[in-house]
Write a protein that holds these residues in place. Structure first.
Motif, PDB file in Angstrom:
ATOM      1  N   LEU A 151     -10.916   5.103 -38.721  1.00 33.61           N
ATOM      2  CA  LEU A 151     -11.357   3.932 -37.972  1.00 33.61           C
ATOM      3  C   LEU A 151     -10.199   3.003 -37.616  1.00 33.61           C
ATOM      4  O   LEU A 151     -10.166   2.417 -36.539  1.00 33.61           O
ATOM      5  CB  LEU A 151     -12.407   3.171 -38.788  1.00 33.61           C
ATOM      6  N   MET A 152      -9.224   2.899 -38.501  1.00 36.14           N
ATOM      7  CA  MET A 152      -8.108   1.988 -38.283  1.00 36.14           C
ATOM      8  C   MET A 152      -7.136   2.574 -37.261  1.00 36.14           C
ATOM      9  O   MET A 152      -7.059   3.791 -37.074  1.00 36.14           O
ATOM     10  CB  MET A 152      -7.371   1.742 -39.599  1.00 36.14           C
ATOM     11  N   PRO A 153      -6.357   1.719 -36.595  1.00 37.24           N
ATOM     12  CA  PRO A 153      -5.347   2.222 -35.656  1.00 37.24           C
ATOM     13  C   PRO A 153      -4.244   2.980 -36.386  1.00 37.24           C
ATOM     14  O   PRO A 153      -4.055   2.806 -37.593  1.00 37.24           O
ATOM     15  CB  PRO A 153      -4.806   0.955 -34.993  1.00 37.24           C
ATOM     16  N   MET A 154      -3.515   3.798 -35.667  1.00 31.48           N
ATOM     17  CA  MET A 154      -2.448   4.587 -36.274  1.00 31.48           C
ATOM     18  C   MET A 154      -1.354   3.653 -36.803  1.00 31.48           C
ATOM     19  O   MET A 154      -0.807   2.841 -36.065  1.00 31.48           O
ATOM     20  CB  MET A 154      -1.859   5.545 -35.237  1.00 31.48           C
ATOM     21  N   PRO A 155      -1.004   3.764 -38.083  1.00 31.26           N
ATOM     22  CA  PRO A 155       0.021   2.896 -38.653  1.00 31.26           C
ATOM     23  C   PRO A 155       1.401   3.286 -38.139  1.00 31.26           C
ATOM     24  O   PRO A 155       1.611   4.388 -37.640  1.00 31.26           O
ATOM     25  CB  PRO A 155      -0.087   3.176 -40.166  1.00 31.26           C
ATOM     26  N   PRO A 156       2.376   2.402 -38.291  1.00 35.21           N
ATOM     27  CA  PRO A 156       3.754   2.744 -37.911  1.00 35.21           C
ATOM     28  C   PRO A 156       4.320   3.792 -38.860  1.00 35.21           C
ATOM     29  O   PRO A 156       3.895   3.901 -40.016  1.00 35.21           O
ATOM     30  CB  PRO A 156       4.500   1.416 -38.052  1.00 35.21           C
ATOM     31  N   GLU A 157       5.264   4.572 -38.396  1.00 39.36           N
ATOM     32  CA  GLU A 157       5.849   5.615 -39.235  1.00 39.36           C
ATOM     33  C   GLU A 157       6.701   5.031 -40.354  1.00 39.36           C
ATOM     34  O   GLU A 157       6.879   5.675 -41.394  1.00 39.36           O
ATOM     35  CB  GLU A 157       6.681   6.569 -38.370  1.00 39.36           C
ATOM     36  N   ALA A 158       7.240   3.842 -40.172  1.00 37.68           N
ATOM     37  CA  ALA A 158       8.014   3.176 -41.218  1.00 37.68           C
ATOM     38  C   ALA A 158       7.459   1.771 -41.421  1.00 37.68           C
ATOM     39  O   ALA A 158       7.128   1.079 -40.452  1.00 37.68           O
ATOM     40  CB  ALA A 158       9.487   3.109 -40.847  1.00 37.68           C
ATOM     41  N   GLU A 159       7.334   1.349 -42.679  1.00 40.22           N
ATOM     42  CA  GLU A 159       6.770   0.042 -42.967  1.00 40.22           C
ATOM     43  C   GLU A 159       7.759  -1.078 -42.679  1.00 40.22           C
ATOM     44  O   GLU A 159       8.973  -0.853 -42.660  1.00 40.22           O
ATOM     45  CB  GLU A 159       6.326  -0.037 -44.432  1.00 40.22           C
ATOM     46  N   ASN A 160       7.224  -2.274 -42.464  1.00 41.38           N
ATOM     47  CA  ASN A 160       8.038  -3.472 -42.325  1.00 41.38           C
ATOM     48  C   ASN A 160       8.235  -4.038 -43.733  1.00 41.38           C
ATOM     49  O   ASN A 160       7.440  -4.830 -44.227  1.00 41.38           O
ATOM     50  CB  ASN A 160       7.331  -4.484 -41.423  1.00 41.38           C
ATOM     51  N   LYS A 161       9.298  -3.615 -44.402  1.00 40.01           N
ATOM     52  CA  LYS A 161       9.481  -3.933 -45.821  1.00 40.01           C
ATOM     53  C   LYS A 161       9.499  -5.438 -46.126  1.00 40.01           C
ATOM     54  O   LYS A 161       8.862  -5.885 -47.084  1.00 40.01           O
ATOM     55  CB  LYS A 161      10.743  -3.257 -46.347  1.00 40.01           C
ATOM     56  N   PRO A 162      10.232  -6.264 -45.344  1.00 37.14           N
ATOM     57  CA  PRO A 162      10.212  -7.693 -45.659  1.00 37.14           C
ATOM     58  C   PRO A 162       8.821  -8.311 -45.538  1.00 37.14           C
ATOM     59  O   PRO A 162       8.518  -9.287 -46.214  1.00 37.14           O
ATOM     60  CB  PRO A 162      11.168  -8.290 -44.608  1.00 37.14           C
ATOM     61  N   LEU A 163       7.976  -7.713 -44.702  1.00 44.53           N
ATOM     62  CA  LEU A 163       6.647  -8.270 -44.481  1.00 44.53           C
ATOM     63  C   LEU A 163       5.676  -7.899 -45.602  1.00 44.53           C
ATOM     64  O   LEU A 163       4.872  -8.725 -46.036  1.00 44.53           O
ATOM     65  CB  LEU A 163       6.093  -7.781 -43.136  1.00 44.53           C
TER      66      LEU A 163
END
Length: 313
Positions: A151-163
């Motif tokens: 159901l959720m949109p496709m996540p990014p291949e790499a996370e935003n670590k500081p976030l």
């Protein structure tokens, strides 16, 4: 139970469980399997897996009379359903109807009418670990195709670590089951199950996006997907066992056993001598959380019985 019958053998060999069980037996733990706690077997519903497998029934009164403390750790087994039109068609099953059968077969048991994916177009609804396990099992059965809906949109291949630090990183996760062969659809919602002669033949879906706190359909994105077998793997919502009602355990807003987690009477329920921990208390979670709560609950019970505890927190 879940480690043995919910997680496929290709993901975790059962020899690890056998070794730990033998260790615990040697330490003095007595295992009694096939026991229904809190209800007569004939009250659990026609076709219930518990009804079919249970060998004996034990009442809360028996346990409270025989033991000085009772710890409830039965898990959160109530699968989240998808009440779309056509849900009653044959060929639509919960993941936990599908996965344990293969584990039993692998263990040498005979399963009459086993749910199998041989030559079928399989759609798995749910993008988590359970869905991934359904993908891998379907591929091993020899499915004609396997598609997984999320159901959720496709996540990014790499996370935003500081976030995200120190929280669970939000990124695309590809399991070994996905790598073996699977189409993945994101931001998709099932509107209707389609069938012929009482059997599922497909799904009507639409793409969705998150707006104003809810998912809304994207106009013009309706699509029909072919499906001979649909597996619902959308998580779990609460315990299904009648044990909580039988003990008179107070529940939280989600239907789980209500128990504190502080270190002053931690994991105690509203019923004297009865404690609760793990998924039965916190809801669907990870094995590592079950281990942590098991250790903390052991300390709480030790303190209750002895007045103090040397066990680690």
């Amino acid at each position: 139970g879940l480690l043995r019958y919910g997680i496929p053998d290709f993901k975790m060999e059962k020899s690890h469980i056998d070794r730990r069980v033998e260790q615990m037996k040697a330490e003095g733990v007595v295992f009694r399997t096939g026991v229904v706690v809190g209800a007569a077997k004939d009250t659990l519903g026609k076709g219930s897996k518990v009804t079919n497998l249970a060998k004996e029934t034990v009442t809360p009164e028996q346990l409270q009379g025989e033991f000085d403390a009772v710890l409830l750790t039965g898990g959160a087994e109530q699968s989240r359903d998808l009440p779309a039109p056509g849900r009653d068609l044959d060929g639509i099953h919960f993941a936990m109807e599908f996965l344990p059968q293969q584990n039993r077969v692998n263990a040498g048991d005979k399963v009459k009418g086993q749910l199998r994916a041989d030559g079928k177009h399989v759609i798995v609804i749910g993008g988590g670990d359970t869905g991934s396990d359904c993908v891998g099992t379907s591929n091993r059965h020899g499915a004609a195709s396997v598609t997984q809906f999320e159901l959720m949109p496709m996540p990014p291949e790499a996370e935003n670590k500081p976030l995200v630090w120190p929280y669970w990183p939000y990124k695309l996760r590809t399991s070994s089951s996905h790598e073996e062969g699977c189409e993945r659809e994101f931001a998709i919602s099932t509107k209707e199950f389609i069938g012929e002669k009482g059997k599922v033949t497909g799904l009507k879906t639409a793409q969705v996006e998150f707006k104003d706190g809810k998912f809304v359909e994207v106009p013009g994105t309706e699509k029909i997907h072919k499906a001979d077998l649909v597996l619902l793997a959308m998580g779990f919502v609460s315990p299904v066992s009648p044990v909580l009602e039988a003990f008179g355990i107070e529940k939280d807003a989600r239907g789980n056993a209500k128990a504190t987690v502080d270190f002053n009477g931690g994991y105690a329920t509203n019923v004297p001598k009865v404690f609760a921990a793990g998924d039965m208390r916190r809801g669907q979670s990870l094995v590592v959380w079950a281990i942590r709560e098991g250790r903390q609950a052991a300390r709480a019970v030790d303190e209750f019985l002895m007045g103090f505890s040397d066990l680690p927190r």
